[in-house]
Structure formats: C-alpha cells, structure tokens
Design an enzyme around this catalytic site. Structure first.
Site, PDB file in Angstrom:
ATOM      1  N   LYS A 158       0.809  -7.398 -13.390  1.00 27.72           N
ATOM      2  CA  LYS A 158       0.164  -8.629 -12.927  1.00 27.72           C
ATOM      3  C   LYS A 158      -1.358  -8.520 -13.127  1.00 27.72           C
ATOM      4  O   LYS A 158      -1.946  -7.486 -12.771  1.00 27.72           O
ATOM      5  CB  LYS A 158       0.474  -8.821 -11.439  1.00 27.72           C
ATOM      6  CG  LYS A 158      -0.205 -10.015 -10.833  1.00 27.72           C
ATOM      7  CD  LYS A 158      -0.329  -9.938  -9.309  1.00 27.72           C
ATOM      8  CE  LYS A 158      -1.334 -10.974  -8.854  1.00 27.72           C
ATOM      9  NZ  LYS A 158      -2.093 -10.710  -7.684  1.00 27.72           N
TER      10      LYS A 158
ATOM     11  N   LYS B  25       0.853  -1.193   0.000  1.00 29.66           N
ATOM     12  CA  LYS B  25       0.000   0.000   0.000  1.00 29.66           C
ATOM     13  C   LYS B  25       0.885   1.237   0.000  1.00 29.66           C
ATOM     14  O   LYS B  25       1.902   1.290   0.713  1.00 29.66           O
ATOM     15  CB  LYS B  25      -0.891   0.023   1.248  1.00 29.66           C
ATOM     16  CG  LYS B  25      -1.879  -1.103   1.273  1.00 29.66           C
ATOM     17  CD  LYS B  25      -2.999  -0.859   0.296  1.00 29.66           C
ATOM     18  CE  LYS B  25      -3.829  -2.099   0.120  1.00 29.66           C
ATOM     19  NZ  LYS B  25      -4.793  -1.996  -0.948  1.00 29.66           N
TER      20      LYS B  25
ATOM     21  N   LYS C  61      -7.588  -8.335  -9.845  1.00 19.68           N
ATOM     22  CA  LYS C  61      -8.857  -7.616  -9.716  1.00 19.68           C
ATOM     23  C   LYS C  61      -8.601  -6.208  -9.195  1.00 19.68           C
ATOM     24  O   LYS C  61      -9.288  -5.263  -9.569  1.00 19.68           O
ATOM     25  CB  LYS C  61      -9.778  -8.358  -8.742  1.00 19.68           C
ATOM     26  CG  LYS C  61     -10.253  -9.705  -9.280  1.00 19.68           C
ATOM     27  CD  LYS C  61     -11.024 -10.482  -8.207  1.00 19.68           C
ATOM     28  CE  LYS C  61     -10.574 -11.912  -8.058  1.00 19.68           C
ATOM     29  NZ  LYS C  61     -10.227 -12.303  -6.691  1.00 19.68           N
TER      30      LYS C  61
HETATM   31  P1  ADP Z   1      -6.538 -10.840  -7.341  1.00 19.28           P
HETATM   32  O1  ADP Z   1      -5.109 -10.340  -7.321  1.00 19.28           O
HETATM   33  O2  ADP Z   1      -7.146 -10.696  -8.675  1.00 19.28           O
HETATM   34  O3  ADP Z   1      -7.386 -10.238  -6.237  1.00 19.28           O
HETATM   35  P2  ADP Z   1      -6.514 -13.128  -5.688  1.00 19.28           P
HETATM   36  O4  ADP Z   1      -5.617 -12.389  -4.763  1.00 19.28           O
HETATM   37  O5  ADP Z   1      -7.931 -13.365  -5.243  1.00 19.28           O
HETATM   38  O6  ADP Z   1      -6.498 -12.385  -7.085  1.00 19.28           O
HETATM   39  O7  ADP Z   1      -5.821 -14.494  -6.095  1.00 19.28           O
HETATM   40  C1  ADP Z   1      -6.401 -15.769  -5.974  1.00 19.28           C
HETATM   41  C2  ADP Z   1      -5.375 -16.795  -6.420  1.00 19.28           C
HETATM   42  O8  ADP Z   1      -5.054 -16.606  -7.809  1.00 19.28           O
HETATM   43  C3  ADP Z   1      -4.042 -16.704  -5.662  1.00 19.28           C
HETATM   44  O9  ADP Z   1      -3.502 -17.996  -5.515  1.00 19.28           O
HETATM   45  C4  ADP Z   1      -3.196 -15.886  -6.574  1.00 19.28           C
HETATM   46  O10 ADP Z   1      -1.821 -16.076  -6.377  1.00 19.28           O
HETATM   47  C5  ADP Z   1      -3.648 -16.375  -7.942  1.00 19.28           C
HETATM   48  N1  ADP Z   1      -3.439 -15.308  -8.926  1.00 19.28           N
HETATM   49  C6  ADP Z   1      -4.094 -14.129  -8.978  1.00 19.28           C
HETATM   50  N2  ADP Z   1      -3.625 -13.375  -9.981  1.00 19.28           N
HETATM   51  C7  ADP Z   1      -2.633 -14.083 -10.568  1.00 19.28           C
HETATM   52  C8  ADP Z   1      -1.759 -13.838 -11.669  1.00 19.28           C
HETATM   53  N3  ADP Z   1      -1.829 -12.716 -12.356  1.00 19.28           N
HETATM   54  N4  ADP Z   1      -0.850 -14.784 -11.991  1.00 19.28           N
HETATM   55  C9  ADP Z   1      -0.790 -15.952 -11.295  1.00 19.28           C
HETATM   56  N5  ADP Z   1      -1.593 -16.250 -10.260  1.00 19.28           N
HETATM   57  C10 ADP Z   1      -2.505 -15.332  -9.891  1.00 19.28           C
END
Ligand code: ADP
Ligand code: TRP
Length: 338
Positions: free
Chosen positions: A195, A115, A198
């Site tokens: 990356k 953050k 969301k």
């Molecule tokens: P976001 O970053 O979209 O909020 P989450 O934190 O809910 O996604 O991630 C849920 C799962 O998906 C985790 O295991 C995370 O490491 C994996 N994940 C999310 N985005 C990616 C990405 N761009 N590449 C690889 N794994 C991802």
C-alpha cells in the site's frame, strides 16, 4: 432541502501522495461540485501526533496538504478548510465519546493492532485514535466521508458510537456517517508494491518536482520477466497506477503494449509522461500557494471559525442531552432545550 455534509481529513505527516489523491482528495472534489453539498476538508494534526513528532515539519506539511488540495481543485470559496487543533470542541466531544466506547471496540481497531509490538509501539493516543476520529466526524454532522479502504473500520466505529449514543438517549443528535470508499476499495500500490503510505516510505508525492517524479517512477518495483516477454497487467504496479489517471483509450493502448511485450523502461516512461502532463499546471499553482503561507493561514483561520460555529451548536445539544450544565441554564436565564 438540507445540505448534505461531506468531510474528510488527511494527517500532515508528509507530502501528500497519489494514494491520498485517489483515495480521499479526488472523491471529495467530485462531491464538492454537486449541488446542496457542504464540504469540509480538515488537517487532523493531533491525530498525527500519535506517531509523528517533528514540530517544524508539522507546520510545513499542514500548509502543504492545504495547498495540494486547493491546487488539485478543492475551491476554498466552496470548501471549508481547517486544522483540527483550531477547533477545541472536538476534544470535548472526544472525551464524551470515550465514555461511550467499550474497551473491546478499541481492542479490535486495526490502527493499533497493526503495530508489531502492541506493548512498546502503542501509545494511548494511537489506541484511542478511532474515538477522536469519530468526534471529528460526528461534530460536523457528516453524511459522507470519502476515505481509502484502510479507513473503513474507523467509519464503522464512528457509526457505531453515534448509534449507541442516539439509542441510549432516544435522540437524533448525531447523524450516522457513511464511508465513501472510492473505486470499490482499491488500495493504491506504492513503489515496492505494498500500500502506498507515508509510513512505508514508498510514496510518489503528487507535487514532487519533475526530475524527482521521474526518478521515483523509475524506482517502481517490476518483476524479472524477459525484456520482450508479454507482461501481466494484474500484477504490475506501473499499470495499476497508469489506469487510475489515464483515459479508457490510453489504458487500452498500454494494455495492448503489455500483451506485445513492452520493455519496463518504456512502461515507466509512459507513466511518468501521463502524470507529468496532468500535474504540470496544478504543480505551478501549488508552488505559488506554498510561497504565500499567510494566505494559507487565512484560509485555515476563516475555516476554523466556520467549523466552530457548527461544532459549538452540536456540543451544546450533546451537553444538554447528557445533563451537563442543564441546571445552570434553567436556573440562569430560563432558556430551554438548544
Ligand atoms: P498515509 O497512509 O500515507 O499516512 P493517510 O493515513 O494520511 O495516508 O491517509 C489519508 C487518506 O488517504 C485516507 O482516506 C486514506 O485511506 C487515503 N489513502 C492513503 N493511502 C492510500 C492508498 N494507498 N490507497 C488508497 N487510499 C489511500
Ligand atoms: N484516520 C485518517 C487517516 O489516517 C485521518 C482522519 C482523522 C480522518 N480524522 C478523520 C479522515 C475524519 C476522515 C474523517 O487517513
């Protein structure tokens, strides 16, 4: 032989995207098909609360996450699905683990450090996020936790807390979990090349309707190389996404076209067709599931009762180890160690 436990969770903060599929869902599906695996997929809705406060959406995205995983191949007759908030044992363990978590360990956790302004952007939920995540994992005796690269540090913290507790009490009450990082730590890029996440609003939702999917693919950032110039596969988000879903032969074909100077529009069309072909069937299944929220709720409630059975046994052992409620037990019915 005792079952190995696989567990993963995805926050209900948006429609699940290609990064979630490759980083967490696909490896969980692969493991769930192996013999002697007990697989849990849960929705960490209280984790979502650290930065997501939209009551109506929370419910919709929870069902969306469950429907997405089922449509992609996690079979609810083999895999236990549940909501974190339906398993209250996790919050008791969260407190217990907090009492074993040095503040310095939290200070080093990156979810909060990322953050821009730690004083104003960070609530205590976010600051102690890794402790609740450790509770999710340790409560179910997880051996394997399939996650994307960004979650590696959280897994190390969970392992560290389990080890500290076991050593301090000379017990084996907690299983030491291992992160299962897919594709040697590849981070799936989003529309802008960062990356896919969301929180960056740069995602390609797995089950976006075809017209929307096409539009998103055509929004992927490309460099300004000339129309028929040779294109670099290493720096191309389109190519990186393509190779995650293609066969080796399809990948080689596209690679050749890059060397011959493919036009970006054609590369995008190739990616769209590849994704749309693979997703057409699962998308229809996803839509049927989303039309039946009662069924999704039933799956979550059945899962929660199975998860609570395991969770309450773990917690009973933990309490006993700590000396919490021990006295009442021995004076009451004389029962011994759980
Ligand atoms: P976001 O970053 O979209 O909020 P989450 O934190 O809910 O996604 O991630 C849920 C799962 O998906 C985790 O295991 C995370 O490491 C994996 N994940 C999310 N985005 C990616 C990405 N761009 N590449 C690889 N794994 C991802
Ligand atoms: N922190 C994970 C994420 O942002 C979600 C999560 C919460 C999780 N508890 C978990 C993942 C336990 C795996 C295991 O993606």
């Amino acid at each position: 032989m005792r079952d190995q436990v696989v567990l993963t969770g995805i926050k209900p903060t948006g429609m699940l995207h290609l990064g979630n599929w490759v980083g967490a869902i696909r490896p969980t599906i692969e493991l769930s098909h192996k013999p002697n695996m007990k697989t849990y997929f849960f929705i960490p809705d209280y984790h979502a609360l650290t930065n997501f406060k939209s009551p109506d959406k929370l419910c919709e995205y929870t069902y969306g996450a469950v429907a997405t995983c089922i449509a992609l191949g996690l079979d609810p007759s083999q895999v236990v699905f549940y909501r974190q908030s339906d398993v209250p044992e996790v919050f008791e363990l969260n407190w217990i683990l907090a009492c074993f978590s040095p503040k310095g360990l939290m200070d080093r956790a990156h979810a909060y450090k990322m953050k821009s302004n730690p004083n104003s952007d960070v609530n205590m939920g976010l600051y102690t996020y890794p402790i609740l995540m450790a509770a999710d994992i340790l409560l179910m005796h997880s051996n394997w936790v399939p996650v994307g690269n960004d979650q590696q540090q959280h897994l190390e913290i969970a392992r560290d807390l389990a080890r500290r507790f076991n050593q301090q009490y000379r017990t084996d009450v907690f299983t030491l979990p291992e992160a299962l990082i897919s594709l040697a730590g590849v981070v799936i890029p989003g529309l802008d090349g960062r990356k896919m996440s969301k929180s960056y609003h740069n995602t390609i939702p797995i089950f976006a309707p075809p017209e929307h999917l096409r539009k998103l693919v055509f929004h992927i950032a490309t460099n300004s190389s000339g129309i028929h110039d040779q294109k670099d596969i290493e720096t191309s988000t389109i190519f990186q996404l393509y190779q995650l879903f293609s066969t080796p032969k399809q990948m080689e074909d596209l690679k050749r076209q890059y060397q011959n100077g493919i036009v970006w529009k054609d590369a995008k069309e190739a990616l769209f067709s590849l994704l749309d072909d693979q997703l057409r069937g699962p998308r229809a299944y996803y839509e049927t599931l989303m039309d039946n929220p009662q069924k999704l709720e039933r799956i979550l409630q059945e899962g929660a009762s199975q998860a609570r059975e395991v969770a309450s046994k773990t917690l009973e052992r933990v309490r006993y180890t700590l000396g919490i409620n021990q006295k009442r037990k021995t004076h009451g019915n004389g029962s011994s160690r759980p």
